[in-house]
Scaffold this motif. Structure first.
Motif, PDB file in Angstrom:
ATOM      1  N   PHE A 190      35.451  55.990  33.777  1.00  0.00           N
ATOM      2  CA  PHE A 190      35.466  54.660  34.392  1.00  0.00           C
ATOM      3  C   PHE A 190      35.013  53.595  33.384  1.00  0.00           C
ATOM      4  O   PHE A 190      35.601  52.519  33.301  1.00  0.00           O
ATOM      5  N   SER A 191      33.967  53.909  32.632  1.00  0.00           N
ATOM      6  CA  SER A 191      33.408  52.951  31.687  1.00  0.00           C
ATOM      7  C   SER A 191      34.405  52.603  30.587  1.00  0.00           C
ATOM      8  O   SER A 191      34.576  51.423  30.233  1.00  0.00           O
ATOM      9  N   ALA A 192      35.077  53.607  30.046  1.00  0.00           N
ATOM     10  CA  ALA A 192      36.063  53.359  28.989  1.00  0.00           C
ATOM     11  C   ALA A 192      37.208  52.498  29.500  1.00  0.00           C
ATOM     12  O   ALA A 192      37.674  51.573  28.806  1.00  0.00           O
ATOM     13  N   LEU A 193      37.668  52.775  30.706  1.00  0.00           N
ATOM     14  CA  LEU A 193      38.739  51.964  31.290  1.00  0.00           C
ATOM     15  C   LEU A 193      38.261  50.548  31.584  1.00  0.00           C
ATOM     16  O   LEU A 193      38.994  49.569  31.374  1.00  0.00           O
ATOM     17  N   SER A 194      37.028  50.419  32.064  1.00  0.00           N
ATOM     18  CA  SER A 194      36.497  49.097  32.404  1.00  0.00           C
ATOM     19  C   SER A 194      36.436  48.176  31.187  1.00  0.00           C
ATOM     20  O   SER A 194      36.529  46.950  31.324  1.00  0.00           O
ATOM     21  N   ASP A 195      36.298  48.750  29.999  1.00  0.00           N
ATOM     22  CA  ASP A 195      36.239  47.947  28.781  1.00  0.00           C
ATOM     23  C   ASP A 195      37.565  47.268  28.457  1.00  0.00           C
ATOM     24  O   ASP A 195      37.586  46.279  27.712  1.00  0.00           O
ATOM     25  N   VAL A 196      38.679  47.793  28.999  1.00  0.00           N
ATOM     26  CA  VAL A 196      39.996  47.238  28.643  1.00  0.00           C
ATOM     27  C   VAL A 196      40.789  46.720  29.838  1.00  0.00           C
ATOM     28  O   VAL A 196      41.787  46.020  29.655  1.00  0.00           O
ATOM     29  N   VAL A 197      40.363  47.060  31.049  1.00  0.00           N
ATOM     30  CA  VAL A 197      41.087  46.606  32.240  1.00  0.00           C
ATOM     31  C   VAL A 197      40.550  45.244  32.661  1.00  0.00           C
ATOM     32  O   VAL A 197      39.362  45.100  32.943  1.00  0.00           O
ATOM     33  N   PRO A 198      41.391  44.221  32.731  1.00  0.00           N
ATOM     34  CA  PRO A 198      40.918  42.889  33.114  1.00  0.00           C
ATOM     35  C   PRO A 198      40.711  42.770  34.622  1.00  0.00           C
ATOM     36  O   PRO A 198      41.337  43.483  35.405  1.00  0.00           O
ATOM     37  N   THR A 199      39.830  41.870  35.014  1.00  0.00           N
ATOM     38  CA  THR A 199      39.627  41.563  36.426  1.00  0.00           C
ATOM     39  C   THR A 199      40.671  40.540  36.860  1.00  0.00           C
ATOM     40  O   THR A 199      40.706  39.415  36.353  1.00  0.00           O
ATOM     41  N   LEU A 200      41.521  40.930  37.807  1.00  0.00           N
ATOM     42  CA  LEU A 200      42.659  40.103  38.206  1.00  0.00           C
ATOM     43  C   LEU A 200      42.490  39.441  39.562  1.00  0.00           C
ATOM     44  O   LEU A 200      43.328  38.619  39.944  1.00  0.00           O
ATOM     45  N   SER A 201      41.451  39.810  40.305  1.00  0.00           N
ATOM     46  CA  SER A 201      41.307  39.218  41.640  1.00  0.00           C
ATOM     47  C   SER A 201      39.869  38.801  41.890  1.00  0.00           C
ATOM     48  O   SER A 201      38.931  39.366  41.312  1.00  0.00           O
TER      49      SER A 201
ATOM     50  N   GLU B 184      51.244  43.380  37.732  1.00  0.00           N
ATOM     51  CA  GLU B 184      50.621  42.867  36.516  1.00  0.00           C
ATOM     52  C   GLU B 184      50.056  43.993  35.654  1.00  0.00           C
ATOM     53  O   GLU B 184      50.170  43.967  34.421  1.00  0.00           O
ATOM     54  N   LEU B 185      49.459  44.984  36.277  1.00  0.00           N
ATOM     55  CA  LEU B 185      48.897  46.107  35.528  1.00  0.00           C
ATOM     56  C   LEU B 185      49.996  46.956  34.896  1.00  0.00           C
ATOM     57  O   LEU B 185      49.869  47.411  33.751  1.00  0.00           O
TER      58      LEU B 185
END
Length: 605
Positions: free
Chosen positions: A324-335, A360-361
């Motif tokens: 989760f942490s690794a993904l959170s570093d690159v996934v933008p907050t869209l909502s 968008e993702l």
């Protein structure tokens, strides 16, 4: 669009980590899928019992004509506003199945508790493990083993994860999830929270508070904030387990009824076409990563860092908080949906909803597009919005954001990183819903005040003892200690202190729910205090630093002193109190066997 290198790398390491368990799972699934239908495979007495209560024509279809038979597992009850619309769904499904030469039976019901009712009460200590009870009840329902497909009727917090875990243990069945949609918007979530804070200060009485709560929670449908229930729906869309675009369509109308019928048509479409899409194959490593990405992009419920670990495990897949942490570093907050913003889920839906976020993702290479779903068109079908044209369903592309204060494109996000953050340090590992916390409060350093219960914190607040910079430590709230209840009732007093200008944070081995708000909260601390975790070493006055930017959680004492400091044990009175009354004694075995929060709080291993 080429898949983002971090998403690809996380998926690859999950696949490598899961190889043995996943292969064994799929082997069992494929053996079950290759069997003859139940009506041909079982003994005559078994078959007669299974269909004795069916209308004659249905009985003839399933036994003589070998028609597909859908098993319906329902979480309908009158206690959950989100589930009350489901009362008539089985009749709609049965009638639709008959049109296509098939049959359907209610295979069983599962319990479904409302966390909004039990918050702050002893009943809340049954909440987390109700997920595993629901999974077991789903297994009991499907154990009759006469079904060719399944429909799962459920929406709320523990119900969807429980249904999904249970369904994955019958992974050979094509399975579609059927939601009910959100209630109409009432009193805004921010206005409701303000009244709660006023009540915590004694500025308004019970009458005014009840009036506000009743204006917020006022009709059939899901609560309108973006908590665990609505995060469930987002994740199911991202995994391709719904009829596309179904999540946030309002209950009670012609469109909702037709989407329910479409769920029956969809699962029959898999069965009749012999398209190989049983749920155990749909939910693979890529689908799990897609769900994780969708959760992070929308600032969804912290509860899913527990639940989706358990879901993945049920499909032979191993994920952890580092993923989760690794993904959170690159996934933008869209909502931005409450508590991450002021909008509710109805406004989110109107602005573009799940379909917009998924498109968008996908276009940014942050989700796997080459996945199985319950639809032949794949995940792209989940980027369109359903509507009725006469009596027929059709889907139209979502288009641009209708309100960029609620949803934004991946090229111009609210934040370049995800809404959830892993915290690590000498207190262990925990998570924080960082997207809900104002940026100037991402770092808190203050003296600790240690509590052994949430009631003790409320008493200290009422006595004026917390009017200072403070990190409130609430321990003995983990799965083994008392079933890991949500501590959402702590939000109003802590928010009041924050509103007075004090630096305030919460550190706990309990949960804070999908409604985790503007007060920085390091939750799910693992290992928990009951299991000898370092939270049991903290003393009043210790300086604690919570750094949501760096991802650290530290007690600022020397390493030598910290290592030498003994852990305290759970007070005997608390252990006795947590084991008695309100049915808690029935869950003793689950508490004693529970894994850590990071291991999904599994109770069946």
């Amino acid at each position: 669009m080429k898949l983002h290198e971090t998403v690809a790398a996380v998926t690859a390491r999950i696949q490598a980590r899961s190889q043995g368990a996943r292969s064994a799972y799929l082997a069992r699934l494929d053996i079950a899928a290759a069997r003859k239908p139940g009506a041909e495979r079982m003994g005559c007495a078994n078959v007669a019992h299974a269909f004795a209560g069916m209308p004659g024509n249905d009985k003839f279809k399933v036994v003589a004509e070998k028609a597909p038979n859908i098993g319906i597992v329902t979480a309908y009850n009158d206690m959950l506003s989100a589930h009350t619309p489901m009362q008539g769904y089985p009749d709609l499904i049965k009638a639709e199945a008959r049109k296509f030469g098939a049959t359907a039976q209610v295979a069983g019901g599962v319990p479904a508790m409302c966390d909004g009712v039990t918050q702050g009460t002893p009943g809340m200590e049954l909440s987390l493990f109700s997920r595993d009870v629901i999974a077991m009840a789903t297994a009991v329902s499907l154990s009759h083993d006469v079904f060719d497909a399944a429909l799962m009727l459920g929406v709320c917090d523990k119900i969807v994860p429980g249904l999904l875990i249970g369904a994955l243990h019958f992974g050979h069945l094509p399975t579609v999830f059927v939601p009910a949609g959100p209630m109409p918007s009432g009193l805004s979530n921010s206005a409701k929270s303000k009244v709660r804070e006023q009540a915590a200060q004694g500025l308004v009485g019970r009458s005014e508070l009840l009036q506000a709560e009743s204006a917020a929670y006022h009709g059939a449908g899901t609560c309108t904030f973006y908590g665990t229930a609505n995060s469930n729906q987002m994740l199911l869309e991202a995994m391709g387990l719904h009829v596309p675009g179904t999540a946030f369509v309002a209950p009670g109308g012609a469109l909702r009824d037709e989407l329910t019928r479409e769920a029956a048509r969809t699962v029959l479409g898999i069965t009749k076409a012999k398209r190989f899409a049983p749920i155990g194959h749909v939910v693979d490593e890529r689908a799990i990563v897609n769900a994780m990405v969708a959760l992070l992009a929308t600032g969804g419920s912290t509860n899913h860092l527990i639940h989706w670990v358990a879901v993945a495990h049920s499909a032979g897949i191993s994920i952890n908080w580092d993923d989760f942490s690794a993904l959170s570093d690159v996934v933008p907050t869209l909502s931005r949906v409450y508590p991450n913003g002021s909008a509710d889920v109805n406004q989110f839906q109107a602005a573009g909803g799940p379909g917009y976020v998924i498109r968008e993702l996908l276009d940014a290479g942050l989700m796997h597009e080459d996945v199985l779903t319950v639809r032949a068109g794949g995940l792209r079908e989940f980027t369109a919005e359903p509507a009725l044209e006469g009596e027929k369903l059709h889907w139209t592309p979502i288009g641009a954001s209708k309100d960029d204060s609620i949803v934004r494109p991946a090229s111009a996000p609210f934040s370049p990183t995800g809404g959830l953050k892993l915290l690590q340090g000498n207190l262990g590992r925990s998570v924080i819903k960082i997207s809900a916390v104002p940026e100037n409060l991402h770092v808190i350093e203050a003296p600790a005040r240690v509590f052994d219960s949430q009631e003790a914190l409320h008493l200290a607040f009422a006595a004026g003892e917390l009017n200072q910079d403070v990190v409130c430590v609430v321990r003995w709230q983990g799965p083994q200690a008392n079933g890991m209840p949500e501590l959402h009732k702590l939000t109003p007093p802590l928010a009041v202190l924050q509103g007075k200008g004090y630096k305030v944070a919460l550190v706990t081995d309990g949960r804070m729910s999908g409604a985790s708000g503007k007060v920085p909260a390091a939750i799910h601390l693992s290992p928990e205090a009951k299991a000898g975790g370092p939270l049991a070493k903290v003393r009043d006055g210790d300086i604690i630093r919570l750094d949501g930017t760096a991802g650290t959680l530290q007690v600022l004492v020397s390493e030598a002193e910290w290592d030498a400091r003994p852990t305290v044990t759970m007070p005997e009175g608390a252990q006795v109190a947590n084991a008695l009354d309100m049915g808690r004694e029935l869950f003793t075995g689950m508490r004693s066997h529970a894994k850590t929060a990071e291991e999904g709080a599994l109770s069946w291993l």
